[in-house]
Each structure stands twice: as C-alpha cells, then as structure tokens.
Design an enzyme around this catalytic site. Structure first.
Site, short mmCIF file in Angstrom:
data_model
loop_
_atom_site.label_atom_id
_atom_site.label_comp_id
_atom_site.label_asym_id
_atom_site.label_seq_id
_atom_site.Cartn_x
_atom_site.Cartn_y
_atom_site.Cartn_z
N THR A 1 -32.98 10.92 84.27
CA THR A 1 -33.04 10.27 83.18
C THR A 1 -32.96 11.28 82.24
O THR A 1 -34.11 12.34 82.46
CB THR A 1 -34.29 9.35 82.93
OG1 THR A 1 -34.06 8.19 83.91
CG2 THR A 1 -34.44 8.98 81.48
N ARG B 1 -32.12 -5.12 87.56
CA ARG B 1 -33.42 -4.32 87.39
C ARG B 1 -33.18 -3.42 86.26
O ARG B 1 -32.44 -2.78 85.81
CB ARG B 1 -33.49 -3.75 88.49
CG ARG B 1 -34.84 -2.64 88.80
CD ARG B 1 -34.55 -1.05 88.23
NE ARG B 1 -35.49 -0.17 88.38
CZ ARG B 1 -35.69 1.06 87.59
NH1 ARG B 1 -34.71 1.43 87.04
NH2 ARG B 1 -36.72 1.65 87.92
N VAL B 2 -34.35 -3.28 85.49
CA VAL B 2 -34.82 -2.62 84.35
C VAL B 2 -35.83 -1.83 84.53
O VAL B 2 -36.69 -2.24 85.01
CB VAL B 2 -34.98 -3.54 83.07
CG1 VAL B 2 -35.23 -2.66 81.96
CG2 VAL B 2 -33.58 -4.39 82.60
N GLY B 3 -35.50 -0.35 84.14
CA GLY B 3 -36.81 0.53 84.46
C GLY B 3 -37.57 0.63 83.21
O GLY B 3 -37.73 0.07 82.30
N ASP B 4 -38.23 1.90 83.32
CA ASP B 4 -39.30 2.15 82.30
C ASP B 4 -38.41 2.72 80.91
O ASP B 4 -38.99 2.42 80.00
CB ASP B 4 -40.14 3.31 82.60
CG ASP B 4 -39.42 4.64 83.09
OD1 ASP B 4 -38.33 4.47 83.89
OD2 ASP B 4 -39.78 5.78 82.73
N THR C 1 -39.72 10.62 83.24
CA THR C 1 -38.62 10.46 83.76
C THR C 1 -39.22 10.31 85.72
O THR C 1 -40.38 10.63 85.75
CB THR C 1 -37.91 11.99 84.01
OG1 THR C 1 -36.54 11.85 85.00
CG2 THR C 1 -38.61 13.00 84.22
N GLY C 2 -38.21 9.77 86.31
CA GLY C 2 -38.77 9.21 87.68
C GLY C 2 -38.97 7.80 88.05
O GLY C 2 -38.25 7.10 87.29
N GLY D 1 -39.41 4.50 87.70
CA GLY D 1 -39.78 3.73 86.45
C GLY D 1 -41.02 2.63 86.77
O GLY D 1 -41.69 2.59 85.94
C1 SD4 Z 1 -35.79 4.56 85.85
N1 SD4 Z 1 -36.97 6.43 85.09
O1 SD4 Z 1 -34.67 3.78 85.73
C2 SD4 Z 1 -35.81 5.73 85.27
C3 SD4 Z 1 -34.99 6.83 86.47
C4 SD4 Z 1 -35.50 8.08 86.05
O2 SD4 Z 1 -34.94 10.36 86.76
O3 SD4 Z 1 -35.86 8.69 85.40
N2 SD4 Z 1 -34.72 9.10 86.97
O4 SD4 Z 1 -36.76 4.20 86.75
#
Ligand code: SD4
Length: 332
Positions: A191, A219-222, A242-243, A245
């Site tokens: 991200t 699906r929705v992330g952070d 990032t990472g 979520g």
């Molecule tokens: C998510 N945080 O959708 C995002 C993905 C992401 O580096 O950050 N990737 O979970």
C-alpha cells in the site's frame, strides 16, 4: 506550551503507565525541523516518485493536503505498481477493488472502499470529504458518486495482472494473508501511505491500495478506515500503516500511534508500541508484516515494523531517499 525535559519525561512516563505500556528505550534523534520545515514521508519504494510529486507542491507553497493527494496519485496511475490503483492485483474473482482515504490537519476525513473501475480512488475520497456530509462511501454507491462528479469508468485489470491471476488459479488459488514479507515479493505487496507537512506547519495524510491480492470479493482492509490505515491530528501528527490490514484494524493502529505521540512518545517509539500491541494480541503475528510510519507536527518522523524488509521514502531539504525501518523480529 513549553515543557522542561524533566516535566516532559514525567508526563510521558505517567501517560505510558496510564495505558499499561513499558517505556521503550530507543536512541533516536527526532529530526524535528523549525518553522516552515517541509517534509514528505511515504511507504515503500514507490514512495520515491510519489514524494517528488508531493514535494513539488510543497515547494511552491501548496498545502499538505494537495501534496499528499498528488503524491499518491503517482503509484495509483502506474501500471507497474501491482498493489495500488490501476496496476493492482485483483481479488479472488478477478476484480480490482480499491480502498483509499485522506485526512487533513483539521481532522476532516474522506474515504472510499471496495471501489471498482476508478483509477484514482484517493481523489474520490477527497471529494467525499469536501462535498458530502459523510466520511465514507463504498462499492456501487462510491462508484456512482465518482461518475456523477466527472470521474471516468476505466478497466483496471491490466493484462499482466490478469495473467498472474490466471496462473494463481491454476496453482490452486490458495489465499495467503502473509504479506509484505520481503522473500515473497511480487506477491501481495505494498500500500502507499503518505504524510506531509507544509510551509504553514499543517499536516495531511493519504492512503491508497488495491488491498491484499486474491482477497475475497468484498473484503475491505485497513487502508480506508480512518484510525486504522491512516490518522491525522493537526495538534499532534499523523501515522499510516501498511501490511496485513486485519491486524491493523483490530488494533486501530494509526490512531494508536497518534495517541501515543500525544502522550509524549516520539514517532518511532509510538510506532514500536503499536507494533507491540499487534504482537500481544495476535499469536500468529510472525506470519505477517505490518509497518507504521509516523510524522509529528514539528517534522519529527519515525517507523517500526514487525519484520525486516519494510522501508519508507523520505524527502526533506537535506535528504531524498529510502530508509530502512527497524523491525521487531530482527532476523528472518
Ligand atoms: C490491506 N494494508 O488491504 C493493506 C495491504 C497493504 O502493503 O498494505 N499492503 O490490508
């Protein structure tokens, strides 16, 4: 308000004691600038060209809000960035669905989630903030709003990503939530989150992503969740994540980082504590990566992540380039 070092340390340790955390000991210069200090910081190496676009605006006296929007639009439009916008990985069903949010120094916020067919979700998020009484629009409603406001409907799945998705399906189509781990690059990664400080000392942030590769449809992330993927408080500073979520959402990570800075931690210490919170609450954390970056209102910045391999792009008058984030798990 002026603090002596002693009263600062006292208030800091009291605040930390109040939230039940041990004070981390980190020798870290704060890198805080003076009046008019410009800085832009963003996640991963696609942050380098993004920072340049943001910097141009800051240098010309533009606002941090304009800068972060222009900055993150660079990877959004780049077909070679496989985790943001146009070039993003699709979900399990082969559809590219995007999440983004933006926030300014006044605490105003806009967000879109599960948005399809629009190359620049960050600009739609900004319009939600500026033109509606709401904070977040999702799915078809967000798309309708975008089209009504002049955005073009576009095909987002690039031929390369379509090929990757087909290969993945052939391999059995197994979803792995373990993302951002450096040995697994080119799958499921990165991200862009960005924070900037303008010449008036105002801070803003933006975050935009195609989310986890091959996620379940819907699906929705952070990243579009205010307080999870991004949080900004003009009196304190901002943070982005990032990472994985799901881990960030369950700990409301970016909000936590900003609140820890409000309590007196420097940006790096605050990011470390937010990482520790994830580790405490998620037994399977070793399988995940989460990285935070934070910026305080004086231009002090810092980062921390779960495991090695996360880096961020920084631009100030003195420095342009990538910095390696310190990791909780030192060896991988
Ligand atoms: C998510 N945080 O959708 C995002 C993905 C992401 O580096 O950050 N990737 O979970």
């Amino acid at each position: 308000m002026s603090f002596t070092r002693r009263s600062f340390l006292k208030s800091t340790s009291l605040a930390i004691a109040g939230i039940g955390l041990a004070r981390p000991v980190i020798a870290n210069p704060l890198n805080e600038g003076g009046d008019g200090y410009l800085i832009v910081i963003s996640t991963w190496d696609h942050g380098l060209p993004a920072n340049e676009a943001a910097w141009k605006i800051l240098e010309e006296g533009g606002t941090a809000l304009d800068a972060v929007e222009a900055g993150v639009k660079v990877p959004e439009a780049d077909p070679n960035v496989s985790t943001v916008g146009y070039g993003g990985f699709p979900d399990k069903s082969g559809k590219v669905t995007l999440d983004a949010c933006i926030m300014d120094h006044l605490g105003q916020a806009g967000s879109v989630a599960f948005l399809q067919h629009i190359k620049h979700p960050i600009s739609v998020a900004r319009l939600v903030m500026e033109k509606t009484p709401h904070v977040m629009l999702t799915g078809k409603g967000a798309l309708k709003f975008a089209l009504k406001n002049g955005f073009k409907k576009e095909k987002l799945l690039t031929p390369e990503m379509k090929k990757e998705w087909k290969k993945w399906k052939k391999r059995g189509g197994q979803f792995k939530p373990t993302i951002n781990i450096e040995d697994e690059i080119n799958t499921n990664h990165d991200t862009i989150g960005m924070l900037a400080l303008d010449a008036d000392g105002k801070i803003a942030g933006a975050c935009t992503t195609s989310g986890m590769a091959y996620k379940l449809h819907g699906r929705v992330g952070d990243s579009p969740i205010i307080g999870a993927g991004l949080y900004v408080d003009g009196e304190v500073g901002g943070a982005v994540a990032t990472g994985s979520g799901e881990l960030v959402m369950k700990t409301l990570g970016s909000f936590l980082v900003v609140e820890l800075m409000r309590s007196g931690l420097n940006p790096k210490e605050a990011c470390l504590e937010a990482v520790r919170r994830i580790i405490k609450k998620n037994p399977g954390y070793e399988q995940h990566q989460v990285g935070y970056i934070a910026l305080n209102k004086k231009g002090g910045y810092g980062s921390f992540c779960i495991q090695k391999g996360f880096h961020y792009a920084l631009k100030t008058n003195q420095f342009t380039g990538l910095k390696e984030s310190e990791a909780f798990l030192k060896v991988r």
